[in-house]
Design a protein around this motif. Structure first.
Motif, mmCIF file in Angstrom:
data_model
loop_
_atom_site.group_PDB
_atom_site.id
_atom_site.type_symbol
_atom_site.label_atom_id
_atom_site.label_comp_id
_atom_site.label_asym_id
_atom_site.label_seq_id
_atom_site.Cartn_x
_atom_site.Cartn_y
_atom_site.Cartn_z
ATOM 1 N N LYS A 105 -24.498 -58.437 -17.851
ATOM 2 C CA LYS A 105 -23.572 -57.749 -18.013
ATOM 3 C C LYS A 105 -23.804 -56.122 -18.576
ATOM 4 C CE LYS A 105 -19.745 -60.674 -18.048
ATOM 5 N NZ LYS A 105 -18.599 -59.959 -17.027
ATOM 6 N N THR A 119 -25.681 -51.117 -11.176
ATOM 7 C CA THR A 119 -24.643 -51.252 -12.122
ATOM 8 C C THR A 119 -25.117 -51.302 -13.640
ATOM 9 O OG1 THR A 119 -24.818 -53.692 -11.874
ATOM 10 C CG2 THR A 119 -22.938 -52.547 -10.649
ATOM 11 N N HIS A 198 -16.768 -46.406 -12.348
ATOM 12 C CA HIS A 198 -15.931 -47.368 -11.437
ATOM 13 C C HIS A 198 -16.726 -47.520 -10.094
ATOM 14 C CE1 HIS A 198 -14.754 -43.288 -10.519
ATOM 15 N NE2 HIS A 198 -14.449 -43.538 -9.405
ATOM 16 N N THR A 208 -11.675 -49.203 -13.667
ATOM 17 C CA THR A 208 -12.785 -49.082 -14.611
ATOM 18 C C THR A 208 -13.560 -49.965 -15.027
ATOM 19 O OG1 THR A 208 -11.320 -47.209 -15.414
ATOM 20 C CG2 THR A 208 -13.584 -47.542 -16.521
ATOM 21 N N THR A 209 -15.173 -49.799 -14.792
ATOM 22 C CA THR A 209 -16.001 -50.814 -15.490
ATOM 23 C C THR A 209 -16.472 -50.133 -16.762
ATOM 24 O OG1 THR A 209 -17.564 -50.092 -13.950
ATOM 25 C CG2 THR A 209 -16.320 -52.194 -13.455
ATOM 26 N N CYS A 248 -11.358 -53.503 -14.141
ATOM 27 C CA CYS A 248 -11.978 -53.797 -12.955
ATOM 28 C C CYS A 248 -12.236 -55.274 -13.291
ATOM 29 C CB CYS A 248 -12.920 -53.020 -12.581
ATOM 30 S SG CYS A 248 -13.546 -53.279 -10.820
ATOM 31 N N ASP A 250 -14.835 -56.756 -11.486
ATOM 32 C CA ASP A 250 -16.207 -56.820 -11.138
ATOM 33 C C ASP A 250 -17.005 -57.439 -12.184
ATOM 34 O OD1 ASP A 250 -15.263 -55.046 -9.261
ATOM 35 O OD2 ASP A 250 -17.208 -54.382 -8.719
ATOM 36 N N GLY A 253 -18.630 -56.175 -15.482
ATOM 37 C CA GLY A 253 -17.915 -55.706 -16.329
ATOM 38 C C GLY A 253 -17.376 -56.708 -17.423
ATOM 39 N N ARG A 255 -14.673 -58.385 -17.646
ATOM 40 C CA ARG A 255 -14.203 -59.744 -17.019
ATOM 41 C C ARG A 255 -14.973 -61.048 -17.670
ATOM 42 N NH1 ARG A 255 -13.768 -63.749 -12.759
ATOM 43 N NH2 ARG A 255 -15.841 -62.471 -11.854
ATOM 44 N N THR A 278 -6.319 -56.319 -10.971
ATOM 45 C CA THR A 278 -7.267 -56.146 -11.969
ATOM 46 C C THR A 278 -6.736 -56.977 -13.109
ATOM 47 O OG1 THR A 278 -5.412 -54.338 -12.800
ATOM 48 C CG2 THR A 278 -7.629 -53.577 -11.540
#
Length: 645
Positions: A105, A119, A198, A208-209, A248, A250, A253, A255, A278
């Motif tokens: 992450k 990332t 992002h 956005t992340t 976002c 992804d 990020g 989530r 999202t």
């Protein structure tokens, strides 16, 4: 030097867990520091349901066994000090989530991120830039925004100018080229589309992340600081689109950060923003409140941002917003108001204005929710401005109508004055209106090619003279004909064509006239500073009115002809006798108009008209806005004018 950076402050952790740590970015995330006589980086991350968390990076070959973190009591915050590393280190958190799965992450509080598609987070010190905007900060304290001009140029940095796809101007380059342009055009503020990191260019930053990480597309963080600093030194405020309503999906990020719904609600009906692909934030979690309010203050603390345009407020406060029936939920009272989101917004605005009383908090809100710009202590949401979406929709619908049929839609141009003073409004002609098949502002205009330009000049004249602050999206100032193409730069080559070049000159002149006339901005929020002269001439599609200011006794008179018929001798009432001077005529040949003769000065005399003591007779070309001002104001006539509060 902190005495014990490894353990974190118990007070800070308590405040974070209770939704009251409003500068949480100083505690969580990656911070270069010293501990036990060793230089290194302290890492802290919130992951209360994780089974284990490690810091991984180039310094340990991305091996999670090397640097395992420890949870600080029962706070859910994991912490570790890693010696002998510092600024520029790439890192992530290896999370063994609640289900035993390994995830990598990005840091939710990272100050810098790798250029996409990579990332990783990057350790960064954001306190090194030497600001030179003290004079700006001081004048902002002396001049509240309500009685000042506000003319906002809305910009997507990636596509303002672009040499080739994905070859963006850097923050440092924009600090020269963009700021020089905005200053020359006479705008008071720049509003930047979201700059949080992002993954997808074409999301424009709204998915956005990295909420604390200025996007790396345009260079390192100090470049953005330089851009804002240069704006301030040129007298230009900087606003930022801010997206607290969703994030976002992804996997690197927010989530399912620790394997559970942490930043998002556990109820999928609340979490899932199907329309945008999202996830919504869970405004009922105190730690999420700390995360988001800290983020608002972060942009003001670290980047000296002068205010936030809060995106998609309607989607935050309405549980039913854009949801099919089977996805709708109600609050504990059985209604669709999102009570936790409303509480969050009120707290957000209270905290921002406690620390930055001279900044702007602007709601992009398409709902009819009341008292959006009323202070929280009076029962409002606490913003100081709201986008007037009703005005925008009505006016564009009217302007897209063929002039020969506008008489039947006259009320679209006048209805806004019934509610213009119910909130503090910004009148937006924004990016949302020139994408997704909606066509550019110029392309929306009906008629022949010259008529399209005449209609657009007329629209801008009415917009600029209507009560409310102003916002215009980039490219609209020179008549971009294609709708906004986010993957290429604006069509600057259009300035080689006479009508587009003339439109550009016209907008520069209109912008500067706006700044020169306090009647157009000083009393935007006072109904007695606006008076219709003739609001009922639907048959000829003509509107006339005047505006007043506190600082001058002189009214400014505006008349707009929305028909394609010219009126060689049009008479209408004016508030004062004497000579009137023409300040603006959108039909001038230099602006691309027909250049029909209109006297620069005319005399107000008998008969009285429209309830006014006298009248003037002028040529009124088709599709034209004219602005007139008395040359001298007889003292004995002032009593006939309304006096602004």
């Amino acid at each position: 030097m902190q005495a014990a950076p490894y353990t974190l402050s118990p007070e800070d952790l308590y405040l974070f867990n209770t939704g009251q740590l409003f500068r949480a970015y100083r505690t969580l995330g990656a911070h270069a520091t010293e501990w036990s006589d060793k230089n290194g980086v302290r890492f802290a991350v919130w992951a209360p349901n994780a089974l284990a968390v490690s810091v991984v990076g180039d310094f340990n070959n991305w091996d999670g066994k090397e640097h395992r973190m420890e949870m600080a009591g029962t706070t859910g915050v994991w912490v570790l000090f890693v010696p002998q590393i510092g600024e520029g280190e790439r890192y992530k958190y290896e999370v063994i989530d609640a289900h035993g799965r390994r995830k990598l992450k990005s840091d939710p509080f990272a100050f810098r991120s790798e250029l996409r598609p990579n990332t990783a987070s990057i350790v960064a010190d954001l306190d090194l830039y030497e600001w030179q905007d003290q004079a700006w900060m001081e004048q902002k304290r002396r001049n509240p925004p309500y009685q000042r001009p506000m003319l906002i140029y809305e910009v997507h940095l990636g596509s303002w100018k672009m040499d080739a796809p994905e070859q963006f101007r850097t923050y440092v380059e924009l600090a020269e080229e963009l700021v020089d342009y905005v200053a020359d055009m006479g705008y008071t503020h720049i509003e930047l589309l979201p700059l949080g990191e992002h993954p997808l260019d074409r999301s424009w930053g709204y998915q956005t992340t990295g909420f604390y990480s200025a996007t790396s597309r345009y260079g390192p963080p100090e470049g953005l600081q330089k851009l804002v600093d240069r704006c301030h030194r040129e007298g230009i405020g900087v606003l930022l689109d801010w997206v607290p309503g969703h994030f976002c999906r992804d996997d690197h990020g927010l989530r399912l950060f620790d394997g559970t719904a942490l930043y998002e609600p556990s109820d999928d009906r609340l979490a899932d923003k199907q329309l945008w692909g999202t996830l919504a934030f869970d405004f009922g979690k105190p730690e999420v409140v700390s995360f988001l309010i800290s983020n608002a203050l972060f942009w003001m603390d670290v980047y000296h941002i002068d205010g936030l345009r809060v995106d998609a407020v309607a989607s935050m406060i309405d549980l039913h917003f854009d949801k099919p029936e089977d996805r709708k939920t109600n609050n504990r009272y059985g209604t669709s108001e999102h009570l936790e989101a409303l509480d969050f917004i009120r707290t957000l605005n209270e905290i921002v204005f406690r620390h930055y009383p001279d900044n702007l908090m602007i709601a992009e809100d398409s709902s009819a929710y009341p008292a959006v710009t009323m202070p929280v202590y009076l029962g409002g949401l606490g913003f100081n401005y709201k986008w007037n979406m009703g005005w925008m929709n009505d006016v564009l619908k009217y302007m897209e109508t063929d002039p020969d049929h506008r008489s039947s839609r006259h009320s679209l141009m006048t209805f806004s004055l019934w509610y213009a003073y119910s909130e503090n409004y910004v009148l937006p002609l924004s990016h949302d209106e020139v994408v997704h098949g909606k066509r550019s502002l110029l392309h929306k205009m009906p008629g022949s090619y010259p008529e399209k330009f005449a209609n657009l000049r007329l629209l801008y004249g009415y917009w600029m003279s209507h009560p409310g602050k102003k916002l215009l999206f980039m490219g609209s100032e020179f008549g971009q004909f294609d709708e906004w193409k986010d993957f290429t730069g604006l069509d600057w080559m259009l300035l080689t064509y006479p009508l587009h070049d003339s439109m550009h000159r016209f907008v520069r002149r209109l912008n500067r006239l706006y700044a020169e006339l306090p009647q157009l901005w000083e009393c935007d929020h006072h109904a007695d500073a606006f008076t219709w002269i003739d609001v009922n001439n639907a048959q000829q599609s003509v509107l006339s009115f005047y505006r007043l200011a506190r600082s001058t006794d002189t009214p400014v008179v505006i008349i707009c002809n929305f028909s394609r018929h010219a009126y060689p001798a049009y008479r209408f009432g004016v508030p004062l006798p004497g000579r009137y001077r023409l300040l603006l005529n959108t039909d001038e040949a230099d602006y691309g108009g027909n250049g029909l003769p209109v006297p620069e000065v005319t005399e107000a005399d008998e008969p009285p008209m429209h309830g006014k003591p006298c009248s003037i007779e002028i040529p009124l070309p088709a599709l034209t806005c004219q602005i007139w001002i008395p040359e001298e104001v007889p003292a004995q006539s002032l009593s006939s004018l309304a006096t602004p509060i």
